[in-house]
Scaffold this active site. Structure first.
Site, PDB file in Angstrom:
ATOM      1  N   LYS A 198       0.832  -1.212   0.000  1.00 44.43           N
ATOM      2  CA  LYS A 198       0.000   0.000   0.000  1.00 44.43           C
ATOM      3  C   LYS A 198       0.864   1.259   0.000  1.00 44.43           C
ATOM      4  O   LYS A 198       0.637   2.178  -0.768  1.00 44.43           O
ATOM      5  CB  LYS A 198      -0.898   0.045   1.252  1.00 44.43           C
ATOM      6  CG  LYS A 198      -1.858  -1.111   1.373  1.00 44.43           C
ATOM      7  CD  LYS A 198      -2.745  -0.965   2.608  1.00 44.43           C
ATOM      8  CE  LYS A 198      -1.997  -0.963   3.930  1.00 44.43           C
ATOM      9  NZ  LYS A 198      -1.319  -2.240   4.254  1.00 44.43           N
ATOM     10  N   ARG A 258      11.927  -5.812   4.697  1.00 46.36           N
ATOM     11  CA  ARG A 258      11.657  -4.382   4.577  1.00 46.36           C
ATOM     12  C   ARG A 258      12.594  -3.578   5.483  1.00 46.36           C
ATOM     13  O   ARG A 258      12.865  -3.949   6.598  1.00 46.36           O
ATOM     14  CB  ARG A 258      10.215  -4.075   4.960  1.00 46.36           C
ATOM     15  CG  ARG A 258       9.975  -2.561   5.026  1.00 46.36           C
ATOM     16  CD  ARG A 258       8.541  -2.197   5.017  1.00 46.36           C
ATOM     17  NE  ARG A 258       7.819  -2.752   6.143  1.00 46.36           N
ATOM     18  CZ  ARG A 258       6.519  -2.628   6.289  1.00 46.36           C
ATOM     19  NH1 ARG A 258       5.809  -2.018   5.350  1.00 46.36           N
ATOM     20  NH2 ARG A 258       5.928  -3.143   7.335  1.00 46.36           N
ATOM     21  N   ARG A 285      -9.405   1.413   8.535  1.00 47.97           N
ATOM     22  CA  ARG A 285      -8.998   0.044   8.823  1.00 47.97           C
ATOM     23  C   ARG A 285     -10.082  -0.717   9.549  1.00 47.97           C
ATOM     24  O   ARG A 285      -9.896  -1.887   9.863  1.00 47.97           O
ATOM     25  CB  ARG A 285      -7.794   0.113   9.735  1.00 47.97           C
ATOM     26  CG  ARG A 285      -6.530  -0.351   9.094  1.00 47.97           C
ATOM     27  CD  ARG A 285      -5.489  -0.373  10.202  1.00 47.97           C
ATOM     28  NE  ARG A 285      -4.350  -1.106   9.820  1.00 47.97           N
ATOM     29  CZ  ARG A 285      -3.335  -0.568   9.160  1.00 47.97           C
ATOM     30  NH1 ARG A 285      -3.370   0.671   8.750  1.00 47.97           N
ATOM     31  NH2 ARG A 285      -2.297  -1.313   8.896  1.00 47.97           N
ATOM     32  N   ARG A 314      -0.717  -9.142  13.005  1.00 47.93           N
ATOM     33  CA  ARG A 314      -1.258  -8.087  12.138  1.00 47.93           C
ATOM     34  C   ARG A 314      -2.122  -8.688  11.037  1.00 47.93           C
ATOM     35  O   ARG A 314      -3.139  -8.102  10.652  1.00 47.93           O
ATOM     36  CB  ARG A 314      -0.114  -7.254  11.542  1.00 47.93           C
ATOM     37  CG  ARG A 314       0.525  -6.328  12.582  1.00 47.93           C
ATOM     38  CD  ARG A 314       1.892  -5.844  12.167  1.00 47.93           C
ATOM     39  NE  ARG A 314       1.866  -5.027  10.971  1.00 47.93           N
ATOM     40  CZ  ARG A 314       2.948  -4.767  10.234  1.00 47.93           C
ATOM     41  NH1 ARG A 314       4.124  -5.274  10.585  1.00 47.93           N
ATOM     42  NH2 ARG A 314       2.850  -4.006   9.174  1.00 47.93           N
TER      43      ARG A 314
END
Ligand code: AP5
Ligand code: MG
Ligand code: ZN
Length: 213
Positions: free
Chosen positions: A13, A127, A88, A171
């Site tokens: 995203k 990441r 969310r 998550r």
């Protein structure tokens, strides 16, 4: 143009939202980035948000909604924005919807970046993030020019606290329970578009620009 990015944690995203922001000259608004900046600066909001983020849980709607509504009321958002990480939850989406309706506006596109859970954990452990300017890298796919250093601002790159594998799994669970229902919410509004997020990031972006025009 008002755009929402939907998708699991690590779906890309943020990566896509930054490219959209640049091409369409609209601000990239990421609630996650706003929270991380507050954590870095040691604000009260940051300390509160960190309690939830480190466990992979959502920050309560009461805190999140106000921050987002304040942000999109700023002058640079007048011609639109790309929201990354908000809404969310269904209550967040409803609040945004009401706020927009009140000023006679609406969301134009909700882009769902579709990536299966299997791909996610691998992506997240690679990441690296710049907490100063928000740039994101991947040690294999998008390495910085100098290892550990942000190309854009020269700051040190870090593994986010919530990118540890066990937190990523939390998550993902939270995503399926609380955020995935937004796909139906925006489908019902006729603005949902899905793109395959497993292909090269440039090809994901091409698919998105075909939708946005
Ligand atoms: P947030 O910062 O929004 O995190 P997230 O949704 O978990 O998403 P990520 O930022 O981890 O992933 P992304 O989809 O942006 O992927 P990226 O482009 O980086 O939120 C963090 C926390 O804040 C939440 O858990 C919550 O606690 C709190 N929070 C935030 N907003 C909230 C809200 N509205 N309500 C309540 N709580 C909230 O890409 C991932 C990696 O993959 C990168 O390394 C990237 O380089 C790489 N990559 C990207 N695209 C590709 C590709 N096509 N191929 C290969 N690699 C790729
Ligand atoms: Mg992100
Ligand atoms: Zn940077």
């Amino acid at each position: 143009m008002k755009i929402i990015m939907l998708g699991a944690p690590g779906a890309g995203k943020g990566t896509q939202a930054k490219m959209i922001a640049e091409k369409y000259q609209i601000p990239h608004v990421s609630t996650g980035d706003i929270f991380r900046a507050n954590i870095k600066n040691g604000t009260e909001l940051g300390m509160e948000a960190k309690k939830y983020m480190d466990q992979g849980l959502l920050v309560p709607d009461e805190l999140t909604v106000k921050i987002l509504l304040d942000r999109v009321a700023q002058a640079d958002c007048e011609n639109g924005y790309v929201l990354d990480g908000f809404p969310r939850t269904i209550p967040q989406a409803e609040v945004l919807d009401e706020a927009l309706t009140k000023i006679g506006e609406k969301i134009d596109f909700a882009i769902n970046v579709d990536v299966p859970d299997e791909n996610i954990v691998r992506r997240m452990s690679g990441r690296r993030a710049c907490l100063k300017c928000g740039a994101t890298y991947h040690i294999e796919h998008i390495p910085p020019k100098t290892e550990g250093v942000c190309d854009t601002c020269g700051s040190e790159l870090v593994l986010r606290d919530d990118d540890k594998p066990e937190t990523v799994l939390n998550r993902l669970t939270v995503y399926h329970n609380q955020t995935q229902p937004l796909i139906d919410f925006y489908t019902a509004k006729g603005v949902l578009r899905s793109v395959d997020g497993t292909v090269d990031m440039k090809d994901v972006f091409t698919a998105i620009t075909e939708i946005l025009g």
